[in-house]
Write a protein that holds these residues in place. Sequence first.
Motif, PDB file in Angstrom:
ATOM      1  N   TYR A 158      97.179 -21.191  29.411  1.00 15.51           N
ATOM      2  CA  TYR A 158      98.608 -20.044  30.601  1.00 15.51           C
ATOM      3  C   TYR A 158      96.549 -18.794  30.352  1.00 15.51           C
ATOM      4  CZ  TYR A 158     102.234 -23.109  31.391  1.00 15.51           C
ATOM      5  OH  TYR A 158     102.573 -23.317  32.258  1.00 15.51           O
ATOM      6  N   TRP A 215      94.548 -17.305  33.648  1.00 15.52           N
ATOM      7  CA  TRP A 215      94.553 -16.138  33.844  1.00 15.52           C
ATOM      8  C   TRP A 215      93.340 -15.109  33.484  1.00 15.52           C
ATOM      9  CZ3 TRP A 215      98.895 -13.387  36.019  1.00 15.52           C
ATOM     10  CH2 TRP A 215      98.792 -12.145  35.654  1.00 15.52           C
ATOM     11  N   SER A 216      93.023 -15.248  32.733  1.00 20.63           N
ATOM     12  CA  SER A 216      91.191 -14.801  32.278  1.00 20.63           C
ATOM     13  C   SER A 216      90.475 -15.058  33.188  1.00 20.63           C
ATOM     14  CB  SER A 216      90.874 -14.638  31.178  1.00 20.63           C
ATOM     15  OG  SER A 216      90.825 -15.979  30.965  1.00 20.63           O
ATOM     16  N   GLY A 219      97.500 -22.349  35.967  1.00 26.76           N
ATOM     17  CA  GLY A 219      97.563 -21.873  37.620  1.00 26.76           C
ATOM     18  C   GLY A 219      98.458 -21.932  38.414  1.00 26.76           C
ATOM     19  N   SER A 254      94.340 -13.408  37.169  1.00 25.81           N
ATOM     20  CA  SER A 254      95.428 -12.695  37.655  1.00 25.81           C
ATOM     21  C   SER A 254      95.303 -11.526  38.705  1.00 25.81           C
ATOM     22  CB  SER A 254      94.766 -11.460  36.036  1.00 25.81           C
ATOM     23  OG  SER A 254      93.519 -11.367  36.232  1.00 25.81           O
ATOM     24  N   ILE A 287     101.707 -20.635  37.076  1.00 25.73           N
ATOM     25  CA  ILE A 287     101.966 -19.383  37.073  1.00 25.73           C
ATOM     26  C   ILE A 287     102.254 -18.428  38.881  1.00 25.73           C
ATOM     27  CG2 ILE A 287     100.581 -17.092  37.212  1.00 25.73           C
ATOM     28  CD1 ILE A 287      99.314 -18.253  34.724  1.00 25.73           C
TER      29      ILE A 287
END
Length: 288
Positions: free
Chosen positions: A70, A74-75, A258, A79, A261
């Motif tokens: 996760y 995100w990185s 991803g 994001s 999320i």
Amino acid sequence: MAQATATSNHRTPRRPSEYLWNTPVWLALAVYAIVIVYPLLWMVTSSFKTSSEILSDPWGLPEVWLVQNYADAWSRGISGYFLNSIIVTAVATVGTVLLAALCAFGMIRMNPRAGSAILVLAMGGLVVAPQVSLIPLYQMLDRLGLLDTLWAMILPYIAFRLPMAIMLIRSVFLSIPRDLEDAATIDGCRSLGVFRHVYVPLSKSVLVTASVLTGYFAWNEFLFAIVFVNSESMRTIPAGLMAFRDALSTDWGVLMAGLVIAALPIIILFLLMQRYFVAGIAAGSVKG
């Protein structure tokens, strides 16, 4: 009163035949729930695996639960896609519900024939598929200089969700007694005051319903997001995940993270608004 209480306390027990008749329904619902829930559970468990685990043992639990997937997802770009999706969804939802409510309010206050004619035009928007208008929309957005911006997604989303929202909200506005409107007018409220203090508070359920439906569409829309936007910095989650997969090559665990999320906000939103959503659907189907 005592007789009513006694009647409620001594309800007639269900016959065994009633349970037999309901058994196929419960079985069908159970199968449907499994079909819907199992892919989501598989996606969640896969998001904690390595790529080799997903390919070698796709149905098993991970040996080590990799929460790092996760953080990596995100990185590596999620994001930015997530922020763009929030902006597009929020603006499209607020714009759609606000315009639809104002349109519905105006339709019920004007001449019935004129209101019916506008309703027919709004219903015509429901039969136009987004794919049909893709080329004209692209040319129009190009001339306006809106291509490759967030507005290239926001404006079409509002346009395509307005007809549905207008029909839902109008049907609830029709059920509001005119006596309340007259009382607000006597108290000094003008048209917008009546709209704000009478119609909006009494229509919260259907407004929430229209918001959830619009937000779900805007968050998951894919076609406009990949055609009208080319920059990586402007992509939303559905379009970004497609490029995200190519960038990650075979890192399926991070890709699944991803996807989780991306799905989580809509699931949480629906669970929080479920009571209002069901009430709004029921209220919106009372009158036409």
